[in-house]
Enzyme design. Structure first.
Site, PDB file in Angstrom:
ATOM      1  N   GLY B 481       0.567  -1.026   0.057  1.00  0.00           N
ATOM      2  CA  GLY B 481       0.491  -0.067   0.056  1.00  0.00           C
ATOM      3  C   GLY B 481       1.408   1.120  -0.009  1.00  0.00           C
ATOM      4  O   GLY B 481       0.316   2.465   0.280  1.00  0.00           O
ATOM      5  N   VAL B 730       8.843   7.030   4.684  1.00  0.00           N
ATOM      6  CA  VAL B 730       7.605   7.371   5.811  1.00  0.00           C
ATOM      7  C   VAL B 730       6.716   6.663   6.256  1.00  0.00           C
ATOM      8  O   VAL B 730       5.602   6.820   6.738  1.00  0.00           O
ATOM      9  CB  VAL B 730       6.986   8.637   4.546  1.00  0.00           C
ATOM     10  N   GLU B 732       6.496   4.740   8.883  1.00  0.00           N
ATOM     11  CA  GLU B 732       6.990   4.732  10.696  1.00  0.00           C
ATOM     12  C   GLU B 732       6.438   5.859  10.772  1.00  0.00           C
ATOM     13  O   GLU B 732       6.230   5.945  11.983  1.00  0.00           O
ATOM     14  CB  GLU B 732       7.658   3.392  10.686  1.00  0.00           C
TER      15      GLU B 732
END
Lengths: 172, 765
Positions: B481, B730, B732
């Site tokens: 995703g 980006v 986490e």
């Protein structure tokens, strides 16, 4: 039953869910299994235009009904406006809840047009309920998205609702 | 079945890195055409279901499979009494990182031992899913129960300190933090707790396995297809080259599909035993029983400061849980080594070992819960001092890494806070708790810092430039995703100066060059580095072809003097140049190919060693991280204690943003998961049995539509000079700081400090 406009004649055990019939018997794997307990909405399909959790539905109860899955929401090769809006607004990430979100949104918009109130509707007697962000979020809360694409989903629904697209008609 | 797709979407020319392009897999995902692991058709597919132990630690004394076997359509009931042997879990070996991926050390169905409540003890295979599930419920297992240690809270006093290794630091000190704390004019000394969490990816773990002799095809929604392949090759004692793992679409993962869990192994076993292709999707409950989650934690954060707010002491210690059969320490104190310029620092991570399933990585393992404690404590210190929480942070913003003086590769937290405060309207906030209202709602505003280290792994990539100007990028990376294929297509398009629409990306398949796992927010940067390098190799070859011809305007030119644009190479001193099509056509080439990294056995070892040495070298030179400022506004019902998050804004320092559309979605996704952590999510464990009590999506509360306000995401968009293209992952950083910002806002609204997550209404009444 009719599925996406085509008559399907099936013999299944009474215990088989509509979801498993779609996925395992008809190969319509666009409808997803997320919990099989009615808690996530990934399996949402339209039955005669109304949204249901297909995991909680026994297939045999739907003989003779009109089922629309994500594979059937486009018409004549033309994507449903919600499908396009989801792409434009990035209303998904992994994609696993997306079929359910789109089918649910189609059903939800029809409910709203029919005048159905929600838990956050302030004036139940009002002739028309404004489809605010809060109304959409409330009405879509049965569809979980663990990737957290909720903002994009709501924007997509707002886009389509604002465009006065005849979504129910487009779904058929 | 390799994933190949692209969609013309941009409609304009020029560079595409940085542009918010629609995802290349958007049509597949919005039409239901995208196939996930349980959705591959096989003519004679059989279905499997697991039987989970309902005791905690035990030996199996008997298994009665008669009733299960009698169910119509049942093909096999496999238990430890009749399962073929498999090799025990592979010993860890740092030259082959796939050895880290055993979900647990248990050799499922090859042992009569039960090590956790929920361990699979049998697998049933049947012609239909319903028959398999019915029969699984009829398998009767008898146990001799053994004493078990399962209560995290009771074990906390027995925690042992984590020992530091080259790649994981258990603790560190600077000065004498306890003495400085005792001497500090202003201090706080606080205890925080966070419960266990589960990933709850919407797609339950699913495997489809088909053997052909010793060859095996596996469809497995995995975060590392190569690790699945290598682990299965080991377990079933077959050559890895004969195993193909395919996972173009992964229905969410968040760390939960990194390790190889029993469902995967037992589906492959079931297919081996029955000689049929077998499919198994874990039930939602089964995911809780057979896949690890985030550890619970207790944390102490103690801060001392001078009256002007300068921190003199920072202490952060943690206790987390490890399963006796697997799991590992969480870097709960990670951010506390980097965020504040305290004179004296003490951080130490500790663990207890329980008879429970292995804990595992879940989005920002360590920092997600560590930032909660640290950033809530900083807010408490700000109130003790009477200093604005942002101002306190700015007064303690370090120039160099506080604990060891290393340089920051990049640091822009000041800018993030300044921008965020202005955009969010922080100056409208009156500091007194309970001082802001909207009608009957109490209004609160809170901030917290986000922090997550940046990683870069080995990525093997090939790039093919065809004579028609199209480009094919191949790399076995993963798409859960994040929009990886879209981002890499953008990167390759700019690197070669071709339109975005000309680039196709293949991914999610072990037949491709081995990619990095999707983890540590490192995939995009890792693949980008290799894509850029491979594209440069392609250009060198193209230039060599061109300069070999006396007709070429590029003759005598060096690559440094050229620019890739408009589908070719052009001089920067004038406008002369040639299209790739012209150069390849003249040279009689159908394509130019380049590879970065090698999948030979030697190449694999070299790659791993290169990764480890770069990691260790970088670690010595720099502190690299993504960071940000999280701004939260809540409304709290004074009568019911109901908390509603009404506004959210984050400003992030994540280097170059390749695609603001997909990057923003990832950051929002992290924030949404953080809202769940703050307000609802809690894996409830029975302290007597270690059994998870809320193993479903009705009782484990993930955020729903109604819980999530519009989330504003802003970027500083300054490249990190030490990262490929200046980009930092980006995936986490978005979740970090979120729970603290909520807790701080709740305090501002109500005057109540809730230090035990989640912040449910009972804790506010």
């Amino acid at each position: 039953m009719r599925v996406n406009g085509a008559v399907q004649s099936l013999e299944v055990e009474p215990r088989v869910s509509l979801l498993d019939v779609l996925r395992e018997h008809l190969g319509l794997t666009g409808t997803k299994k997320g919990c099989n307990q009615g808690a996530c909405g990934a399996c949402t399909v339209l039955v005669d235009g109304e949204r249901i959790n297909s995991c909680l539905a026994l297939a045999v109860q739907y003989a003779g009904r009109e089922i629309t899955t994500i594979e059937g929401v486009a018409t004549g090769g033309q994507a449903h406006p919600l499908q396009e809006a989801f792409i434009r607004n990035d209303g998904f990430q992994c994609g696993y809840c997306t079929s359910g979100q789109i089918c649910s949104a189609i059903g939800m918009l029809a409910e709203h047009r029919a005048g159905a109130p929600s838990a956050v509707t302030e004036h139940l007697a009002a002739e028309a309920v404004e489809l605010s962000g809060a109304e959409i979020r409330e009405r879509m809360s049965g569809n979980l998205c663990r990737c957290g694409a909720y903002n994009g989903i709501v924007e997509s629904i707002q886009d389509v609702a604002a465009g006065h697209a005849d979504v129910l008609a487009a779904a058929r | 079945m390799t994933q190949v797709e692209n969609r013309p979407r941009t409609g304009t020319s020029g560079p595409v890195v940085g542009r918010p392009i629609d995802r290349v897999d958007g049509v597949a995902k919005t039409t239901g055409a995208a196939r996930y692991s349980a959705e591959y058709p096989y003519a004679d597919i059989a279905h499997a279901a697991l039987v989970h132990a309902n005791v905690t630690r035990a030996r199996i004394t008997a298994v009665d499979t008669a009733a299960a076997s009698a169910v119509r359509g049942v093909l096999a009931v496999i238990t430890h009494l009749n399962a073929p042997p498999m090799k025990p879990a592979r010993p860890v070996n740092l030259v082959n990182l796939s050895t880290l991926a055993s979900g647990s050390s248990v050799n499922y169905l090859n042992t009569d031992e039960v090590h956790w409540n929920g361990q699979p003890v049998a697998v049933v295979v049947a012609e239909t899913l319903d028959a398999a599930e019915e029969a699984a419920a009829l398998v009767a297992v008898s146990y001799e129960e053994l004493p078990a240690t399962v209560d995290f809270g009771a074990q906390e006093p027995h925690a042992t300190p984590q020992k530091s290794t080259a790649i994981s630091s258990g603790g560190a000190t600077k000065g004498d933090a306890e003495a400085a704390l005792a001497a500090a004019p202003v201090s706080v000394d606080l205890r925080f707790t966070t419960p266990g969490h589960h990933h709850n990816a919407l797609e339950p773990h699913a495997t489809t396995a088909a053997w052909d002799g010793d060859r095996l095809v596996v469809h497995e929604g995995a975060q590392n297809v190569a690790w699945v392949r290598d682990q299965l090759a080991w377990k079933f004692d077959v050559p890895p080259a004969g195993i193909r793992v395919i996972a173009p679409y992964v229905g969410g993962a968040f760390g939960g599909k990194t390790m190889i869990w029993p469902g995967t192994i037992l589906t492959v076993l079931a297919a081996r035993v029955t000689g049929r292709p077998v499919r198994m999707m874990l039930t939602r409950e089964g995911v809780y029983r057979a896949v690890g989650g985030r550890t619970p934690s207790t944390q102490r954060v103690a801060l001392g400061a001078d009256a002007d707010g300068s921190m003199t002491a920072l202490i952060h210690t943690s206790v987390t849980q490890i399963g006796r059969v697997g799991g590992g320490p969480e870097q709960v104190t990670s951010q506390s080594r980097h965020l504040y310029d305290a004179e004296n620092i003490l951080v130490q991570q500790n663990q207890v070992t329980l008879d429970a399933l292995s804990n595992t990585a879940m989005r920002a393992p360590g920092e997600s819960i560590g930032t909660f404690a640290l950033e809530a404590a900083v807010d408490e210190l700000a109130y003790e001092l009477g200093i604005d929480p942002i101002e306190l942070r700015m007064r303690n913003e370090p120039a160099r890494n506080p604990i060891d003086g290393k340089r920051f590769a990049h640091r822009a937290l000041r800018e993030a806070y300044a921008r965020g405060a202005e955009l969010f309207g922080w100056s409208d906030r009156t500091p007194q708790p309970g001082s802001m209202r909207d009608g009957r709602w109490l209004v609160g505003m809170g901030v917290a810092s986000a922090y997550h280290p940046s990683w870069q792994f080995q990525a093997n990539v090939t790039v093919r430039l065809a004579a028609d100007g199209t480009v094919l990028v191949r790399c076995g990376f993963h798409e859960m995703g994040m929009g990886g294929a879209t981002a890499q297509a953008q990167i390759a398009a700019d690197a070669l100066g071709v339109p975005f629409e000309s680039v196709r990306v293949e991914y999610g398949d072990t037949t491709l060059p081995t990619g990095p796992g999707a983890g540590g927010s490192g995939q995009t940067a890792s693949v980008a580095a290799s894509v850029v390098a491979a594209c440069e190799k392609v250009q060198r070859t193209v230039l060599a072809l061109a300069t070999g011809s006396k007709d070429s305007p590029l003759r005598g030119q060096r690559l440094a003097d050229l620019r890739a644009r408009d589908g070719g190479l052009y001089r920067t001193d004038d406008t002369r140049g040639e299209s790739y099509a012209a150069i390849l056509g003249r040279a009689g080439r159908v394509s130019v190919d380049a590879a970065v990294g090698s999948d030979t056995r030697l190449g694999g070892i070299v790659g791993q060693m290169r990764f480890l040495s770069k990691f260790l070298l970088d670690n010595r030179r720099w502190v690299k991280a993504a960071s940000g400022a999280q701004f939260c506004e809540v409304r709290v019902d004074p009568d019911t204690g109901e908390v509603r998050v009404s506004r959210w804004l984050g400003v992030f320092d994540v280097g170059t943003v390749i695609n603001a559309k997909t990057a923003s979605s990832q950051l929002r996704g992290g924030i949404v998961m953080g809202l769940g952590m703050a307000l609802g999510e809690e894996t409830l464990v029975d302290p007597r049995t270690g059994r998870i009590m809320n193993a479903n999506l009705s009782d484990y509360h993930v955020p729903v539509h109604a819980d999530v306000p519009p989330i504003e995401v802003h970027y500083l968009d300054e490249p990190d000079p030490t990262m490929p293209l200046g980009l930092i992952g980006v995936g986490e950083v978005g979740i970090t700081g979120v729970a603290a910002a909520v807790a701080n806002a709740v305090h501002h609204a109500t005057g109540r400090r809730v230090r035990d997550l989640p912040i449910t209404l009972d804790k506010l009444l």
